[in-house]
Design a protein around this motif. Structure first.
Motif, PDB file in Angstrom:
ATOM      1  N   LEU A  39       0.844  -1.187   0.000  1.00  0.00           N
ATOM      2  CA  LEU A  39       0.000   0.000   0.000  1.00  0.00           C
ATOM      3  C   LEU A  39       0.879   1.236   0.000  1.00  0.00           C
ATOM      4  O   LEU A  39       1.760   1.377   0.849  1.00  0.00           O
ATOM      5  CB  LEU A  39      -0.920   0.014   1.227  1.00  0.00           C
ATOM      6  N   ARG A  41       0.531   5.342   0.154  1.00  0.00           N
ATOM      7  CA  ARG A  41      -0.342   6.501   0.396  1.00  0.00           C
ATOM      8  C   ARG A  41       0.462   7.771   0.177  1.00  0.00           C
ATOM      9  O   ARG A  41       1.553   7.945   0.722  1.00  0.00           O
ATOM     10  CB  ARG A  41      -0.907   6.466   1.818  1.00  0.00           C
ATOM     11  N   TRP A  45      -3.782  10.365  -3.111  1.00  0.00           N
ATOM     12  CA  TRP A  45      -3.547   9.248  -4.014  1.00  0.00           C
ATOM     13  C   TRP A  45      -3.107   8.011  -3.235  1.00  0.00           C
ATOM     14  O   TRP A  45      -2.515   8.105  -2.154  1.00  0.00           O
ATOM     15  CB  TRP A  45      -2.462   9.609  -5.027  1.00  0.00           C
ATOM     16  N   SER A  46      -3.411   6.868  -3.801  1.00  0.00           N
ATOM     17  CA  SER A  46      -2.955   5.618  -3.193  1.00  0.00           C
ATOM     18  C   SER A  46      -2.830   4.551  -4.278  1.00  0.00           C
ATOM     19  O   SER A  46      -3.531   4.589  -5.292  1.00  0.00           O
ATOM     20  CB  SER A  46      -3.917   5.152  -2.094  1.00  0.00           C
ATOM     21  N   SER A  48      -2.566   0.262  -4.296  1.00  0.00           N
ATOM     22  CA  SER A  48      -2.647  -0.942  -3.484  1.00  0.00           C
ATOM     23  C   SER A  48      -2.681  -2.162  -4.394  1.00  0.00           C
ATOM     24  O   SER A  48      -3.381  -2.158  -5.415  1.00  0.00           O
ATOM     25  CB  SER A  48      -3.904  -0.908  -2.606  1.00  0.00           C
ATOM     26  N   GLY A 100      -4.160   4.077  -9.826  1.00  0.00           N
ATOM     27  CA  GLY A 100      -3.511   4.907  -8.821  1.00  0.00           C
ATOM     28  C   GLY A 100      -3.775   6.387  -8.961  1.00  0.00           C
ATOM     29  O   GLY A 100      -4.199   7.032  -8.003  1.00  0.00           O
TER      30      GLY A 100
END
Length: 390
Positions: A39, A41, A45-46, A48, A100
């Motif tokens: 993950l 962060r 935005w992220s 995973s 993303g």
């Protein structure tokens, strides 16, 4: 391996640029890696992805500030960069691209570059996970020879007429379908996946983006010429025998023609942008089960089974699925178009199974849907938390 939680390494010179983006030393910008997922962060935005999708990592840098500071999209390969300094970073590669930068998940990235405080530690941890998954990811059934361009073009040309015929069949068949729906819970989770079946290409239900739909389609067959085992043998030899051929076909991508074995892969071709690749997880005498692969509109599993019952046969299809992305959730659940297409496709499969068995329908096709949010809520009482056994 111990879980990692690495914050980004900030260069004070670039804080005024990053602060308006919501990225500061106290905003929680970080990379987390454990036994299940990676993950990243970075402000709003992220990124995973499950660890089985990690293909490798390498150290990178130094960088040019305009190309790395903040969130950046590479025009060369669509990779994404989240940068807070120009000194060092880690480029993490994926087996299959992940969303993303934009919220609907339409833009997917084959890798992510991050500028964390200990890039060497992160690169080593990612490589350790990648080495574990390379063995299973590369162990796939042999590719199946594909039809030539002429046959593929002929299949596409039949779709316009097929859609009209399919619509007529849907309206006619709706009178023979009995539908029920109720709220589901954690008992509607799909069967557990065997560890040896997990690789980077599998798209499991945790990777979905909407509610869980547990649906069953069942039909009784009377005066059949075949028993349950013989019926499934005939269907498995050629899945198109039971598919609504005017709009749907099962093209085998991996494995030998004329049989269906665990590890074989198919793509369900439809006149729409959501043709679905699947892999055979299990095959026994009276049933087989598919799991969805990357690029499928849904994430989950589906099982086809026949049973000898008093007075004839029962054929059934059981699906445990979630929309595969936020955009798919709109099509499948919010608007409901995908849900109705699925209903038509599998009810027609049930009708065709009656014909393959040499019998006729005994009563309506029973369609039962259990819908629940995600994570699936536990059912109160002693049965809470149980998954359907594999």
């Amino acid at each position: 391996m111990k879980p990692l939680r690495l914050p980004f390494a900030f260069d004070p010179r670039f804080l005024p640029v990053l602060a308006p983006l919501g990225v500061t030393e106290t905003s929680g910008a970080r990379v987390e890696l454990d036994e299940h997922r990676l993950l990243v962060r970075f402000g709003a935005w992220s990124v995973s992805t499950p660890v089985r999708n990690l293909a490798g990592a390498q150290l990178a840098g130094p960088f040019s500030a305009p190309k790395v500071i903040g969130p950046h999209l590479s025009l060369a390969d669509r990779g994404v960069t989240f940068g807070t300094n120009t000194r060092r970073g880690v480029c993490i590669r994926f087996h299959r691209p992940v969303p993303g930068l934009e919220p609907l998940g339409l833009l997917r990235h084959p890798g992510v570059t991050v500028t964390v405080r200990d890039p060497e530690l992160l690169a080593a941890a990612v490589e350790e996970h990648a080495e574990r998954t390379r063995r299973t990811t590369n162990r796939r059934a042999d590719p199946t020879p594909q039809p030539g361009r002429v046959r593929r073009a002929c299949a596409i040309m039949r779709y316009p007429a097929g859609l009209a015929l399919s619509t007529a069949r849907y309206l006619r068949c709706s009178r023979r379908v009995r539908r029920t729906e109720e709220v589901g819970d954690a008992t509607d989770l799909p069967p557990a996946l065997p560890r040896e079946a997990l690789d980077a290409h599998l798209k499991v239900i945790d990777e979905g983006a909407g509610p869980l739909l547990h649906r069953t389609f069942r039909v009784r067959i009377r005066d059949a010429d075949l028993g349950a085992e013989a019926l499934m043998d005939r269907i498995c030899a050629d899945l198109d025998r039971a598919a609504p051929s005017e709009v749907t076909s099962f093209r085998k991508l991996r494995g030998r023609l004329g049989e269906l074995r665990p590890g074989d892969e198919y793509v369900v071709r439809m006149p729409a942008p959501w043709s679905g690749p699947v892999r055979v997880l299990r095959r026994d005498r009276t049933s087989f089960r598919f799991a969805t692969l990357a690029d499928h509109l849904e994430a989950g599993q589906i099982e086809f089974a026949a049973h000898d019952v008093e007075g004839g046969l029962e054929f059934g299809i059981e699906a445990w699925c979630r929309p595969g992305s936020r955009a798919a959730a709109v099509v499948l659940d919010t608007i409901g178009v995908g849900k109705e297409i699925q209903l038509h496709m599998w009810t027609q499969f049930c009708v065709a199974a009656c014909e393959v068995a040499g019998g006729r329908m005994d009563g309506p096709i029973r369609v039962h849907t259990r819908r629940c949010g995600w994570p699936a809520p536990e059912r109160p009482g002693p049965s809470a938390g149980g998954n359907t056994p594999a």
